[in-house]
Design a protein around this motif. Structure first.
Motif, mmCIF file in Angstrom:
data_model
loop_
_atom_site.group_PDB
_atom_site.id
_atom_site.type_symbol
_atom_site.label_atom_id
_atom_site.label_comp_id
_atom_site.label_asym_id
_atom_site.label_seq_id
_atom_site.Cartn_x
_atom_site.Cartn_y
_atom_site.Cartn_z
ATOM 1 N N HIS A 4 4.550 -24.245 -0.893
ATOM 2 C CA HIS A 4 4.393 -22.734 -1.071
ATOM 3 C C HIS A 4 5.676 -22.275 -1.411
ATOM 4 C CE1 HIS A 4 2.311 -18.910 0.029
ATOM 5 N NE2 HIS A 4 3.595 -18.579 -0.230
ATOM 6 N N ILE A 5 5.975 -21.678 -2.353
ATOM 7 C CA ILE A 5 7.118 -21.030 -2.661
ATOM 8 C C ILE A 5 7.189 -19.366 -2.983
ATOM 9 C CG2 ILE A 5 9.286 -21.105 -4.451
ATOM 10 C CD1 ILE A 5 8.153 -23.935 -5.258
ATOM 11 N N HIS A 6 7.774 -18.718 -2.449
ATOM 12 C CA HIS A 6 8.073 -17.231 -2.370
ATOM 13 C C HIS A 6 8.494 -16.983 -3.600
ATOM 14 C CE1 HIS A 6 6.110 -17.831 1.537
ATOM 15 N NE2 HIS A 6 7.452 -17.852 1.922
ATOM 16 N N CYS A 19 3.744 -15.617 -5.340
ATOM 17 C CA CYS A 19 3.922 -16.958 -4.607
ATOM 18 C C CYS A 19 3.366 -17.846 -5.692
ATOM 19 C CB CYS A 19 2.944 -16.959 -3.381
ATOM 20 S SG CYS A 19 3.008 -15.935 -2.210
HETATM 21 NI NI NI Z 1 4.547 -16.792 -0.563
#
Ligand code: NI
Length: 136
Positions: A90-92, A98
């Motif tokens: 998961h990459i913000h 996201c």
């Molecule tokens: Ni995120």
């Protein structure tokens, strides 16, 4: 079939603005650019449709975490396909968005169904499926 088909679509104004700016910059007509995008879309997903045996790769989705229920839905779907979801990152991306990179491996038909469910989740803004065939 010959001639042209005319369609009417609904889309966010900011998406159209960005699209039109890029289309202009690249010297395309809007219709040409939409046709190209549609062909790319078909190529991307038809390959998976035809794949047989096991495949491995990544399903990437970008979504707004501010949209209620998207995150939960994407998580639920992955839990339904535990056997084929090998890892998830998961990459913000920014305040609102996201990116989820889901590593998958399994029978093409299962991975395809999993991808279709993730990609059609309401609130998903962009997606990409990259898989390769592996020995089953
Ligand atoms: Ni995120």
């Amino acid at each position: 079939m010959t001639g042209v088909a005319r369609i009417s679509i609904s889309l966010p104004p900011e998406l159209l603005k960005e699209f039109d700016e890029l289309v202009k910059k690249l010297g395309f007509e809007r219709s040409q650019a939409v046709q190209r995008a549609m062909r790319n879309f078909i190529t991307d997903y038809r390959w998976l449709e035809k794949a047989e045996g096991d495949v491995a790769g990544a399903i990437v989705v970008v979504y707004s975490h501010e949209k209620h229920g998207v995150e939960e839905e994407l998580t639920d779907i992955q839990h339904h396909y535990l056997e084929y979801v090998k890892s998830a990152l998961h990459i913000h991306l920014d305040e609102e968005h996201c990116m989820l990179i889901i590593a998958v491996k399994g029978p093409a038909s299962e991975v395809r169904t999993l991808a279709e469910k993730l990609l059609s989740t309401e609130g998903v803004l962009q997606s990409r499926v990259t898989v390769i065939s592996v020995k089953g």
